[in-house]
Design an enzyme around this catalytic site. Structure first.
Site, PDB file in Angstrom:
ATOM      1  CB  VAL A  78       4.290   3.744  -0.238  1.00 42.90           C
ATOM      2  CG1 VAL A  78       5.760   3.885  -0.657  1.00 42.90           C
ATOM      3  CG2 VAL A  78       3.738   5.096   0.190  1.00 42.90           C
ATOM      4  CB  CYS A  79       1.963   5.348  -5.178  1.00 43.91           C
ATOM      5  SG  CYS A  79       0.216   5.440  -4.716  1.00 43.91           S
ATOM      6  CB  ALA A  80       1.922  10.371  -5.223  1.00 46.93           C
ATOM      7  N   GLY A 118      -1.798   6.695  -2.907  1.00 42.98           N
ATOM      8  CA  GLY A 118      -2.411   5.434  -2.525  1.00 42.98           C
ATOM      9  C   GLY A 118      -3.139   4.698  -3.631  1.00 42.98           C
ATOM     10  CG  MET A 123       5.160   8.817  -0.530  1.00 44.22           C
ATOM     11  SD  MET A 123       6.100   8.145   0.869  1.00 44.22           S
ATOM     12  CE  MET A 123       7.206   9.518   1.248  1.00 44.22           C
TER      13      MET A 123
END
Length: 372
Positions: free
Chosen positions: A72-74, A76, A101
């Site tokens: 996961v990142c900010a 995708g 997120m």
């Protein structure tokens, strides 16, 4: 090689069902420390992508190969790069969480809280934001309280049960998330209610909800109790003499903060009066249902967030400060950072600005921080 992905809805359902979930957060350390995916059975690891993809790093050695790993990142994008890199390193169990997120913060899961005459009360848990909203349903009618901006979730739930949404209510003018109240009311052709003391600058039409007002939803009754402190207009709702919807005044493990409109000194006294006088006069066995929670530890076994009022008066730290001066000092000093973009969110909830969807999503990123 195709990059595998997983929907945030599926992840939320697994977290909600307390299934084991392994999350590899590839954001920077500061971002990840501020806000992350949490759950009773979530194994969470933060390895920034730059560190993860460093050929000299040993970070891959601890990643499991016998269970799925969700990157996961900010938003995708970096998580896809991380998933691709891990696949190249021999991991075939890696999935990138779609939308990152930002998408995670939009997931709502419904929990049945209890029965009502002709229906039931449901709590909608927003796992990625700690927001809680509610549906009162009885005899084919429904009221939604403290709706999030993802209004389609309530509409789909109502359609699935053959309900007509007739009332949409906000306990106060929210500062931590964008309310879906007015949008939902317009879409469902329902009446939108808002405490008038919070609405001096609101530019759209609403029905004022005032102290002692009783709203009928089928055979169930919702009674408004003026409860200022978090905001000057904060209003609590007692549903059928069983449930106490406290908005952002009282949480399970904390209390509301009085400073989100720059009036902490004035509103702290109101908060004390509400918690130590108004609520004290209410029935001990009322089930408190707040608009937020701060930590996954507050979730009950069924993933709901609730507690009897009598239990909170025994255990909630914010209800143990009998001296008013000490209380005011406690709720006005050393507070957490205010919610992300809280002033812009207030302006949006007044109808003064109308940010596009992506901007609205960005405004809501981060923890809610509505509690003391």
């Amino acid at each position: 090689m195709e990059i595998k992905s997983v929907s945030p809805k599926k992840v939320a359902n697994q977290v909600f069902q307390k299934e084991p979930v392994y999350v590899l957060d590839v954001r920077g350390k500061d971002e990840a420390a501020d806000w992350q995916i949490e759950g009773d059975q979530v194994k969470y690891v933060n390895i920034p992508f730059r560190e993860l993809s460093d050929p000299n790093s040993t970070s891959l050695e601890d990643l499991p190969k016998d269970q799925n790993v969700y990157t996961v990142c900010a938003r995708g994008n970096t998580s896809q790069k991380a998933a691709s890199y891990l696949q190249e390193q021999g991991f075939d169990n890696v999935y990138s969480i779609e939308g990152g997120m930002a998408a995670w913060s939009e997931q709502l899961e419904a929990v049945k809280i209890g029965e009502l005459p002709g229906g039931a009360l449901y709590q909608f848990v927003r796992l990625g934001k700690g927001c809680l909203s509610y549906m009162v349903e009885s005899d084919g009618e429904a009221a939604i309280i403290d709706a999030s901006r993802m209004t389609e979730t309530y509409e789909e739930f109502a359609r699935g049960k053959g309900l007509k949404i007739t009332h949409v209510i906000d306990t106060h003018l929210h500062a931590d998330h964008i309310s879906g109240g007015k949008k939902l009311a317009d879409s469902a052709d329902a009446t939108y209610y808002l405490p008038p003391d919070d609405a001096d600058e609101v530019v759209f039409k609403f029905e004022p909800v005032t102290d002692g007002m009783k709203l009928q939803v089928g055979s169930a009754e919702i009674e408004a109790v003026y409860s200022p402190g978090h905001t000057i207009g904060s209003t609590t709702f007692v549903v059928d003499d069983q449930y106490l919807l406290t908005g952002d005044i009282l949480f399970v493990e904390s209390i509301g903060r009085p400073d989100l409109a720059g009036k902490a000194g004035d509103w702290a006294e109101d908060l004390y009066e509400t918690l130590y006088s108004r609520y004290k006069k209410m029935a001990d066995d009322l089930l408190v249902l707040p608009a937020h929670y701060s930590d996954v530890s507050e979730l009950n076994e069924d993933a709901s967030v609730s507690a009897k009022l009598s239990v909170l008066y025994q255990n909630n730290e914010g209800l143990q400060i009998k001296d008013e001066e000490k209380f005011i000092k406690r709720v006005t000093e050393g507070l957490k950072d205010q919610p992300n973009a809280y002033e812009e969110i207030r302006q949006t909830n007044m109808g003064k600005i109308n940010p596009p969807p992506e901007e609205a999503k960005e405004m809501e990123t981060g923890p809610n921080n509505c509690a003391v």
